[in-house]
Motif scaffolding. Structure first.
Motif, mmCIF file in Angstrom:
data_model
loop_
_atom_site.group_PDB
_atom_site.id
_atom_site.type_symbol
_atom_site.label_atom_id
_atom_site.label_comp_id
_atom_site.label_asym_id
_atom_site.label_seq_id
_atom_site.Cartn_x
_atom_site.Cartn_y
_atom_site.Cartn_z
ATOM 1 N N ALA A 235 -26.678 4.536 30.473
ATOM 2 C CA ALA A 235 -26.035 5.231 29.354
ATOM 3 C C ALA A 235 -27.058 5.672 28.315
ATOM 4 C CB ALA A 235 -25.004 4.317 28.708
ATOM 5 N N LEU A 236 -28.042 4.820 28.051
ATOM 6 C CA LEU A 236 -29.086 5.159 27.082
ATOM 7 C C LEU A 236 -29.912 6.342 27.562
ATOM 8 C CD1 LEU A 236 -30.323 1.607 26.018
ATOM 9 C CD2 LEU A 236 -29.128 3.257 24.577
ATOM 10 N N LEU A 237 -30.226 6.342 28.841
ATOM 11 C CA LEU A 237 -31.039 7.420 29.404
ATOM 12 C C LEU A 237 -30.302 8.746 29.356
ATOM 13 C CD1 LEU A 237 -32.668 5.639 32.487
ATOM 14 C CD2 LEU A 237 -33.837 6.404 30.421
ATOM 15 N N THR A 238 -29.009 8.704 29.672
ATOM 16 C CA THR A 238 -28.249 9.955 29.694
ATOM 17 C C THR A 238 -27.944 10.460 28.290
ATOM 18 O OG1 THR A 238 -26.206 8.676 29.904
ATOM 19 C CG2 THR A 238 -27.189 9.508 31.938
ATOM 20 N N SER A 239 -27.965 9.553 27.289
ATOM 21 C CA SER A 239 -27.659 9.981 25.929
ATOM 22 C C SER A 239 -28.886 10.527 25.193
ATOM 23 C CB SER A 239 -27.068 8.817 25.118
ATOM 24 O OG SER A 239 -28.035 7.795 24.965
ATOM 25 N N THR A 240 -30.071 10.269 25.772
ATOM 26 C CA THR A 240 -31.301 10.770 25.160
ATOM 27 C C THR A 240 -31.540 12.204 25.625
ATOM 28 O OG1 THR A 240 -32.249 8.554 25.157
ATOM 29 C CG2 THR A 240 -33.769 10.390 24.879
ATOM 30 N N PRO A 241 -31.573 13.179 24.694
ATOM 31 C CA PRO A 241 -31.757 14.567 25.121
ATOM 32 C C PRO A 241 -33.126 14.798 25.756
ATOM 33 C CG PRO A 241 -31.909 14.377 22.736
ATOM 34 C CD PRO A 241 -31.463 13.049 23.236
ATOM 35 N N SER A 242 -33.132 15.614 26.785
ATOM 36 C CA SER A 242 -34.383 15.956 27.459
ATOM 37 C C SER A 242 -34.744 17.390 27.090
ATOM 38 C CB SER A 242 -34.214 15.815 28.980
ATOM 39 O OG SER A 242 -35.398 16.184 29.643
ATOM 40 N N TYR A 243 -35.882 17.560 26.433
ATOM 41 C CA TYR A 243 -36.275 18.880 25.951
ATOM 42 C C TYR A 243 -37.333 19.508 26.858
ATOM 43 C CZ TYR A 243 -33.931 17.539 21.597
ATOM 44 O OH TYR A 243 -33.014 17.140 20.659
ATOM 45 N N ALA A 244 -37.272 20.832 26.971
ATOM 46 C CA ALA A 244 -38.265 21.552 27.764
ATOM 47 C C ALA A 244 -39.621 21.545 27.086
ATOM 48 C CB ALA A 244 -37.799 22.989 27.999
ATOM 49 N N ALA A 245 -39.634 21.475 25.757
ATOM 50 C CA ALA A 245 -40.887 21.464 24.993
ATOM 51 C C ALA A 245 -40.599 21.014 23.573
ATOM 52 C CB ALA A 245 -41.522 22.850 24.985
ATOM 53 N N THR A 246 -41.649 20.507 22.921
ATOM 54 C CA THR A 246 -41.545 20.130 21.511
ATOM 55 C C THR A 246 -42.421 21.071 20.690
ATOM 56 O OG1 THR A 246 -41.100 17.797 21.989
ATOM 57 C CG2 THR A 246 -41.963 18.316 19.807
ATOM 58 N N VAL A 247 -41.826 21.681 19.683
ATOM 59 C CA VAL A 247 -42.511 22.652 18.835
ATOM 60 C C VAL A 247 -42.563 22.111 17.410
ATOM 61 C CG1 VAL A 247 -42.488 25.013 17.944
ATOM 62 C CG2 VAL A 247 -41.658 24.550 20.273
ATOM 63 N N LEU A 248 -43.762 22.083 16.849
ATOM 64 C CA LEU A 248 -43.949 21.653 15.461
ATOM 65 C C LEU A 248 -44.217 22.875 14.596
ATOM 66 C CD1 LEU A 248 -44.509 19.600 13.146
ATOM 67 C CD2 LEU A 248 -46.886 19.484 13.997
#
Length: 197
Positions: free
Chosen positions: A10-23
């Motif tokens: 449940a924790l893994l599926t609730s953590t969003p997976s992003y294609a990239a991180t932009v600052l």
């Protein structure tokens, strides 16, 4: 399946997976000065690009020296794929030497690249009342750095906004709410292309 396995799943599926991180490392133009954060162009960009984690590290009144001081901690807080540097306007408004501007921007570019991130540099222009010599020297810094470090230089996103009073706040310096979608439209393709490289 055990309870602990269910919790982990449940924790893994609730953590969003992003294609990239932009600052986004900027000043009041990116911090949404004079409006709520939800109305600023960076939040509008998040809405348009939900597949990216977009961190807004912008602070109103920030100079390149301030951005340089904060950058190491921002880079350490999360793995970043792309750093968008939108700084220098406050240096120009305070008449700081272009040599100092170049030194600070250079260090930010190098720190970002050393962390493994790509860099997108946004051009900044100062008002012509500073005189043609200072104005040219200031603007040339961005073009020189883009060439020296082989990075993309985004044309100043205020060029078409600043002359239009309907898109500016009363101070004549900051874009208003109506200008924010236009800035998003300007920046979005540059950011998408930089991430996909």
């Amino acid at each position: 399946m055990s309870f602990s396995t269910l919790v982990t799943s449940a924790l893994l599926t609730s953590t969003p997976s992003y294609a990239a991180t932009v600052l986004i490392l900027g000043d009041s133009l990116s911090a949404g000065y004079g409006m709520s954060e939800e109305q600023g162009w960076v939040q509008l960009l998040r809405n348009d690009l939900p597949e990216y984690q977009i961190i807004n590290g912008s602070v109103s009144g920030e100079t390149t020296a301030g951005g340089l001081r904060r950058l190491p901690n921002l880079l350490a807080s999360s793995p970043v794929n792309l750093v968008v540097i939108e700084l220098g306007g406050n240096d120009g408004l305070r008449g700081f030497p272009p040599k100092q501007l170049k030194s600070n921007l250079t260090k930010m570019i190098e720190l970002s690249q050393q962390s493994g991130a790509d860099v997108l540099l946004t051009e900044i222009m100062v008002p012509p009342n500073y005189g043609p010599r200072y104005t040219k020297m200031f603007n040339d810094v961005y073009h020189q750095l883009a060439s020296d470090y082989d990075i993309e230089l985004v044309p100043f996103f205020m060029q078409e906004i600043a002359p239009n009073p309907d898109l500016m706040q009363r101070d004549g310096i900051h874009p208003n709410e109506d200008a924010q979608p236009k800035i998003t439209q300007w920046m979005s393709p540059w950011i998408i292309d930089a991430v996909k490289k």
